[in-house]
Design a protein around this motif. Structure first.
Motif, PDB file in Angstrom:
ATOM      1  N   LYS A   1      58.066 -27.127  29.691  1.00  0.00           N
ATOM      2  CA  LYS A   1      58.453 -28.277  30.516  1.00  0.00           C
ATOM      3  C   LYS A   1      59.475 -27.858  31.576  1.00  0.00           C
ATOM      4  O   LYS A   1      59.380 -28.266  32.739  1.00  0.00           O
ATOM      5  CB  LYS A   1      59.063 -29.368  29.635  1.00  0.00           C
ATOM      6  CG  LYS A   1      58.057 -30.289  28.966  1.00  0.00           C
ATOM      7  CD  LYS A   1      57.610 -31.369  29.948  1.00  0.00           C
ATOM      8  CE  LYS A   1      56.756 -32.463  29.315  1.00  0.00           C
ATOM      9  NZ  LYS A   1      55.718 -32.017  28.397  1.00  0.00           N
TER      10      LYS A   1
ATOM     11  N   SER B   1      61.574 -29.165  37.788  1.00  0.00           N
ATOM     12  CA  SER B   1      62.260 -29.070  39.086  1.00  0.00           C
ATOM     13  C   SER B   1      62.890 -27.685  39.236  1.00  0.00           C
ATOM     14  O   SER B   1      62.962 -26.908  38.279  1.00  0.00           O
ATOM     15  CB  SER B   1      63.345 -30.141  39.143  1.00  0.00           C
ATOM     16  OG  SER B   1      64.346 -29.845  38.184  1.00  0.00           O
TER      17      SER B   1
ATOM     18  N   GLN C   1      65.598 -27.200  36.815  1.00  0.00           N
ATOM     19  CA  GLN C   1      65.117 -26.929  35.457  1.00  0.00           C
ATOM     20  C   GLN C   1      64.635 -25.485  35.313  1.00  0.00           C
ATOM     21  O   GLN C   1      64.879 -24.837  34.293  1.00  0.00           O
ATOM     22  CB  GLN C   1      63.996 -27.905  35.081  1.00  0.00           C
ATOM     23  CG  GLN C   1      64.512 -29.306  34.770  1.00  0.00           C
ATOM     24  CD  GLN C   1      63.373 -30.279  34.501  1.00  0.00           C
ATOM     25  OE1 GLN C   1      62.492 -30.438  35.347  1.00  0.00           O
ATOM     26  NE2 GLN C   1      63.386 -30.923  33.349  1.00  0.00           N
TER      27      GLN C   1
ATOM     28  N   MET D   1      67.584 -23.324  35.051  1.00  0.00           N
ATOM     29  CA  MET D   1      68.163 -23.501  33.722  1.00  0.00           C
ATOM     30  C   MET D   1      67.390 -22.669  32.681  1.00  0.00           C
ATOM     31  O   MET D   1      67.985 -22.030  31.809  1.00  0.00           O
ATOM     32  CB  MET D   1      68.047 -24.985  33.346  1.00  0.00           C
ATOM     33  CG  MET D   1      69.287 -25.617  32.793  1.00  0.00           C
ATOM     34  SD  MET D   1      68.921 -27.310  32.239  1.00  0.00           S
ATOM     35  CE  MET D   1      69.254 -28.241  33.696  1.00  0.00           C
TER      36      MET D   1
END
Lengths: 113, 331, 251
Positions: free
Chosen positions: B187, B192, B195, B198
């Motif tokens: 996911k 984005s 993300q 991250m």
């Protein structure tokens, strides 16, 4: 033979030296699954008394839909056979092969039996 | 692994000829893949090593609740919260099963707990790293549980019956843990820009600590040789580490993430990846107590234990009163 | 839109959402492993119930909001949970006592909702009541044991009871939403549940050797949304952090 001992677990030397601790006792948990089989030993847990042991067993050992009935018994109340008796206790049954259905040859023509 | 620094107490592995008859019979049973059960005779060193190994393994599960527990209250959706909570709860269950396995050897759970809390017993180094972002929930599930499974699957065949049975149950329950981690990573990696960053950052921080989970190379260690002879250790640390790298690198590629090792390369000859060893001085620092979260982890466990004492005592006192009342009623 | 039905559903979902969140805070920190696991089970049940209540609330509202949207994107003044449930956990005894006081309400409440004229509500209640019945059994056992256990545990439980008592009355307050729900046969009038609750609680407090506090003052405002404690905002700041910091992201 003979030796029935009061617990499924050993009293070790290390344990004998130490003062008795004030801990929640150990319980053995037995679960009967969905399909009408006997209760089966699934593991252990700690609980202050029988009532809480049942609740704890429900929370610990039936999280994945494992059972429909629970037994708990304090581990110290289980009488266990002694490992040194293994030969005399269990080997004599090895020779009683006629207790098994495969001992008997039944002709195929007889059909299912 | 979850018991990275277990040193056996033996002096080197004895041959069958060097053993007395009792020990030889014991070793022969292990060689035949028979399970050793709690009341069977066993060498004192076997018992001692197992207590330490199973104890460390159990402690790792319990301390391992904390880095992921750190995000339960911040999980981004109700479903993610439920999944994460169920997963961290499983870790508590696994700790419980393992403590029970150790208890069959004649040590009590509270004793083991106190040895953890005093720092006398260790837990896996990995749990001394912080979880900084939600992507860390993905990385921990994917990498940390992935590494743990490498070790735990073979331990289902370990020689000590209660330990093997606990591992069977644990492996069955763990099968969703790594997948939920990878699912989070997918996911994030397809999300984005923030993300994706991250996710990459989480991989960067958890890659080498995950490799450290297998422990330093033990190919020349007599301790490991003894544990392997006893079948309480099934593979060398290097074997498991290699297997982990070989499995994980393609999974990272699938995510479009970069493993933070510029020297990683497929080695046709050995049929596996070449990779850079982690910084073992960092590992020893963490083991000694100087990891980023050692102090917090032990403090959290101590706090739970200390603040829970009145509860444990009260429930026991009530149970004893109830038992006494029942005895009186029965008389 | 059916405003009162929406409001009623938010009250149900916010109760389970907020309490589930509080209980989940214990994970990894409980006094003993068995309790850690049991608390997580309770929290998981409550989170599951939240998804059903708020999911249905979103449908009734008809603006395309999901259960997650309602949970993660409303601010404190839009929450409709009982004040007691948003209060911090306190010690383990306080947490279990709050659970018990709520469970003793929730079980008869859900039992009544099983007969709701709204089939969706009846369905959610039928599933939830089994979970709540277990929660009640466990929280009652634990409260009795802690009240009766030792001098220290008794004192702690009495203090927790004194602290929580001014919050229990809110469960039984009725307003125009409740009246409307009762008239339409959707939900019971909360006041009608008080007798059952009193019976359950009085018996348990007696077994626990705890003294029922005097006084019937009650804090109010949580379920109507007129007033919350300061604690709720902090809970939401934690719970909603990712949805707020990365709007529109999928997780």
């Amino acid at each position: 033979m003979s030796s029935v001992s009061p617990s499924p677990y050993p009293e070790t030397d290390e344990k004998a030296d130490k003062p008795k601790r004030h801990e929640w006792p150990l319980w053995e948990v037995f679960v009967r699954g969905q399909h009408g089989m006997s209760h089966r030993h699934v593991g252990s847990l700690h609980a202050p008394d029988a009532e809480m042991a049942i609740l704890n067993a429900r929370d610990v050992y039936t999280r994945r839909n494992e059972g429909v009935s629970l037994w708990v018994v304090e581990a110290r109340h289980i009488a266990a056979s002694s490992p040194s008796d293994k030969g005399p206790l269990y080997e004599p049954s090895e020779s009683k092969i006629y207790r098994h259905p495969t001992f008997f040859d039944i002709p195929d023509d007889v059909g299912a039996m | 692994m979850y018991a990275q620094m277990v040193k056996s107490t033996g002096q080197g592995v004895k041959s069958l000829d060097e053993m007395d008859p009792q020990e030889r019979a014991f070793q022969e049973r292990i060689n035949r893949d028979e399970k050793i059960e709690p009341k069977d005779w066993m060498p004192a060193a076997y018992r001692k090593n197992l207590i330490r190994q199973i104890g460390q393994h159990a402690h790792s599960e319990i301390v391992g609740q904390l880095p992921e527990g750190n995000w339960i209250t911040r999980a981004p959706t109700l479903e993610r919260k439920a999944i994460l909570l169920a997963k961290v709860q499983d870790e508590a269950g696994h700790g419980l099963y393992l403590y029970c396995a150790a208890e069959t050897l004649g040590v009590s759970r509270d004793e083991l707990t106190e040895d953890l809390l005093s720092g006398k017993m260790k837990y896996s180094s990995i749990f001394n790293y912080p979880t900084l972002t939600w992507a860390d929930m993905g990385a921990v599930g994917w990498l940390v549980d992935g590494a743990a499974i490498m070790n735990q699957v073979p331990l289902q065949r370990t020689s000590f019956g209660p330990y093997a049975r606990a591992m069977v149950r644990i492996c069955k329950e763990e099968s969703f843990h790594q997948r939920q981690g990878y699912d989070i990573m997918m996911k994030m990696a397809n999300g984005s820009d923030a993300q994706k960053r991250m996710a990459q950052d989480a991989l960067n921080r958890f890659w080498y600590p995950s490799l450290m989970m297998f422990g330093p190379s033990d190919k020349d260690s007599v301790h490991s040789a003894q544990s392997m002879a006893w079948k309480i250790k099934m593979n060398t640390n290097d074997e498991l580490r290699q297997k982990f790298v070989d499995q994980t690198v393609p999974q990272a590629e699938y995510l479009g993430l970069t493993v933070p090792d510029p020297d990683i390369a497929w080695n046709e000859e050995k049929g596996g990846y070449d990779f850079t060893e982690p910084d073992w001085s960092e590992f020893f620092d963490v083991i000694k107590g100087n990891g980023p979260c050692n102090v917090e982890r032990l403090a959290a466990r101590n706090k739970a234990w200390d603040e829970g004492r009145w509860v444990r005592d009260a429930l026991l006192a009530h149970g004893e009163k109830r038992r006494a009342a029942r005895v009186v009623a029965a008389e | 839109m059916d405003d009162t039905l929406f409001e009623f559903l938010l009250r149900q979902g916010d109760n389970t959402l907020v309490l589930g969140h509080r209980v989940s805070e214990w994970c990894g920190h409980a006094p003993v492993l068995e309790e850690d696991i049991a608390l997580a089970n309770t929290a998981l049940d409550l989170i599951g119930q939240t998804r059903m209540w708020l999911g249905y609330a979103g449908e009734v509202e008809g603006k395309g909001r999901s259960a997650d949207d309602l949970a993660y994107l409303r601010d404190a003044w839009d929450f409709r949970n009982l004040l007691m449930l948003e209060r911090p956990n306190g010690d383990f005894g306080h947490t279990l006592l709050r659970q018990f006081l709520f469970d003793a309400f929730q079980v008869p409440h859900l039992k009544a909702l099983e007969d709701s004229s709204d089939p969706r509500i009846a369905e959610i209640a039928a599933k939830s009541v089994k979970e709540a019945t277990y929660h009640l059994e466990r929280s009652r056992e634990t409260v009795i044991a802690l009240g009766d256990g030792t001098g220290e545990s008794h004192a702690r439980m009495q203090a927790a009871l004194d602290l929580l008592w001014p919050y229990v009355g809110e469960m039984f307050l009725s307003d125009e939403v409740d009246t409307d729900m009762a008239q339409r046969g959707i939900a019971p009038d909360p006041a009608s549940l008080r007798q059952t609750w009193d019976k359950t609680v009085t018996q348990a407090l007696t077994d626990a050797t705890l003294e029922r506090p005097e006084g019937d003052f009650t804090h109010r405002g949580g379920k109507t949304g007129e007033m919350h404690t300061e604690h709720l905002g902090h809970m939401l700041a934690t719970m909603q952090f990712l949805q707020r910091a990365y709007p529109g992201a999928t997780w």
